[in-house]
Design an enzyme around this catalytic site. Structure first.
Site, PDB file in Angstrom:
ATOM      1  N   ALA A  78      10.671   6.204   8.242  1.00 55.12           N
ATOM      2  CA  ALA A  78       9.808   6.586   9.358  1.00 55.12           C
ATOM      3  C   ALA A  78       8.399   6.857   8.852  1.00 55.12           C
ATOM      4  CB  ALA A  78      10.365   7.822  10.049  1.00 55.12           C
ATOM      5  N   ARG A 128      -1.498  13.875   5.788  1.00 52.91           N
ATOM      6  CA  ARG A 128      -1.436  14.960   6.770  1.00 52.91           C
ATOM      7  C   ARG A 128      -1.736  14.361   8.147  1.00 52.91           C
ATOM      8  NH1 ARG A 128      -5.888  17.040   3.486  1.00 52.91           N
ATOM      9  NH2 ARG A 128      -7.920  16.399   4.340  1.00 52.91           N
ATOM     10  N   MET A 129      -1.002  13.291   8.458  1.00 55.15           N
ATOM     11  CA  MET A 129      -1.262  12.537   9.681  1.00 55.15           C
ATOM     12  C   MET A 129      -1.080  13.390  10.933  1.00 55.15           C
ATOM     13  SD  MET A 129      -2.089   9.681   8.303  1.00 55.15           S
ATOM     14  CE  MET A 129      -2.151   8.557   9.685  1.00 55.15           C
ATOM     15  N   SER A 192       8.453  17.844   8.723  1.00 55.91           N
ATOM     16  CA  SER A 192       7.101  17.446   8.344  1.00 55.91           C
ATOM     17  C   SER A 192       6.258  18.687   8.085  1.00 55.91           C
ATOM     18  CB  SER A 192       6.454  16.612   9.452  1.00 55.91           C
ATOM     19  OG  SER A 192       5.066  16.441   9.203  1.00 55.91           O
ATOM     20  N   THR A 257       8.520  14.579   2.910  1.00 55.50           N
ATOM     21  CA  THR A 257       7.515  14.785   1.864  1.00 55.50           C
ATOM     22  C   THR A 257       7.514  16.238   1.388  1.00 55.50           C
ATOM     23  OG1 THR A 257       5.836  15.189   3.560  1.00 55.50           O
ATOM     24  CG2 THR A 257       6.044  12.933   2.718  1.00 55.50           C
TER      25      THR A 257
END
Length: 364
Positions: A78, A128-129, A192, A257
């Protein structure tokens, strides 16, 4: 030896200098894939050509998980195709499955740019979308007009930034209901580091209502998985596994992450002039490999191998794949390795798996 046009020609151009914007390059590549996703004779022919070039088919690579047939155990993680614009293209690159998203119920722009950084000397990426995506309705529309996929398609669900944590279960549920007919499996992303407070949802009292709500709406039953962070303690992971089993989830994606920055070679990020430790965001790539594998091994041992695990984090070589499978992963996923190595990586990894299988097969 044949020259890989991506690795030897295109990648050096894309990665050269400080002017290249990694996010812009990603968007351009994804736009091309979206064009290839069209149900047109030219696009179909081009997908077939890509498949001949990059894919590798062999019955020994096939996996049966959750009643689904996976042509091979290596999938796209993803974060790459957030809006599901290229569903039918990923098999042409050789992937055995693809996980779309992360998608949220409300469309959202994500965090301010710059928000994606390459750490070349570490073979890593910091992002850091912030779940930038067009929303669940837009993904549904894209999938409904897309040619069918020849591989299993997962959909990764996140919480909208504007939704309070107390209302998280309703937010996940809205996306799940809209997309339920369009995915083969679903992943609840509560790990996230780039949405404020999201990782708090990994705590038992926060997570249980989400799992209960989604499983109650999971009809007809589809595999529902949970994606966890690598930064959790063993006690926290064990508590999550108790919930996973209590609510009969189909598996775990390990891992997302990391916020850790130990052991990096990169001193400065060119776009900002700051050190990796000074940049917020999740780190992916080679530095994550060992921790992700350790988490996979722990989950496998805690569940006596009964819970399917999708292993992700730091895969660049066939040995990396074999390591994760040996630790207990049922399937694995790529992201950062594919960015650095290019489309030919899939074929290399699959050849490595076949070579390992040949070594294990005794001569007759």
């Amino acid at each position: 030896m044949a020259i890989d046009p991506y690795r030897h020609l295109l990648r050096p151009l894309l990665f050269s200098g400080l002017q290249a914007d990694p996010e812009l390059l990603h968007q351009q590549f994804l736009s091309l894939c979206g064009w290839l996703n069209q149900d047109r004779s030219l696009c179909t022919w081009l997908r077939q050509q890509l498949q001949q070039w990059y894919a590798l088919s062999d019955p020994r690579l096939e996996r049966q998980v959750w009643g689904l047939r996976f042509p091979n155990p290596i999938g796209l993680a993803a974060g790459f195709d957030k809006n599901g614009v290229a569903r039918s293209v990923w098999s042409a690159f050789g992937f055995g499955f693809a996980e779309l998203g992360t998608v949220t119920w409300h469309p959202q722009p994500g965090n301010p740019r710059p928000r994606l950084f390459r750490l070349g000397s570490d073979r890593a990426v910091i992002n850091r979308m912030g779940f930038n995506n067009a929303g669940a309705e837009a993904m549904a529309a894209s999938l409904e007009r897309s040619p069918p996929a020849s591989i299993p398609i997962g959909i990764n669900l996140g919480k909208s930034k504007i939704t309070p944590l107390a209302a998280a279960k309703e937010d996940y549920l809205a996306s799940f209901r809209r997309l339920h007919p369009l995915g083969d499996y679903f992943v609840i992303n509560v790990s996230s580091p780039n949405t404020p407070g999201l990782r708090d949802l990994q705590a038992k009292e926060q997570l249980a209502p989400i799992l209960e709500t989604l499983q109650s709406a999971n009809h007809p039953r589809k595999p529902l998985l949970l994606k966890i962070a690598p930064d959790l303690s063993w006690e926290q992971i064990a508590a999550i596994l108790d919930l996973v089993q209590a609510y009969e989830l189909a598996g775990i994606v390990a891992t997302n992450t990391t916020v850790a920055r130990e052991g990096l070679k990169s001193q400065t990020i060119p776009q900002t002039g700051r050190s990796p430790a000074e940049e917020a965001g999740g780190l992916s790539g080679a530095p994550l490999r060992q921790r992700a594998t350790a988490v996979i091994r722990f989950i496998h041992e805690q569940t006596q191998g009964t819970l399917p695990i999708i292993g992700v984090g730091g895969i660049f070589t066939p040995e990396d794949v074999i390591e994760k499978l040996a630790a207990g992963a049922t399937l694995v996923q790529l992201y950062t390795g594919w960015i650095y190595q290019g489309p030919s990586l899939l074929r290399e990894l699959l050849k490595g798996l076949l070579a390992a299988a040949d070594q294990e097969t005794p001569e007759k």
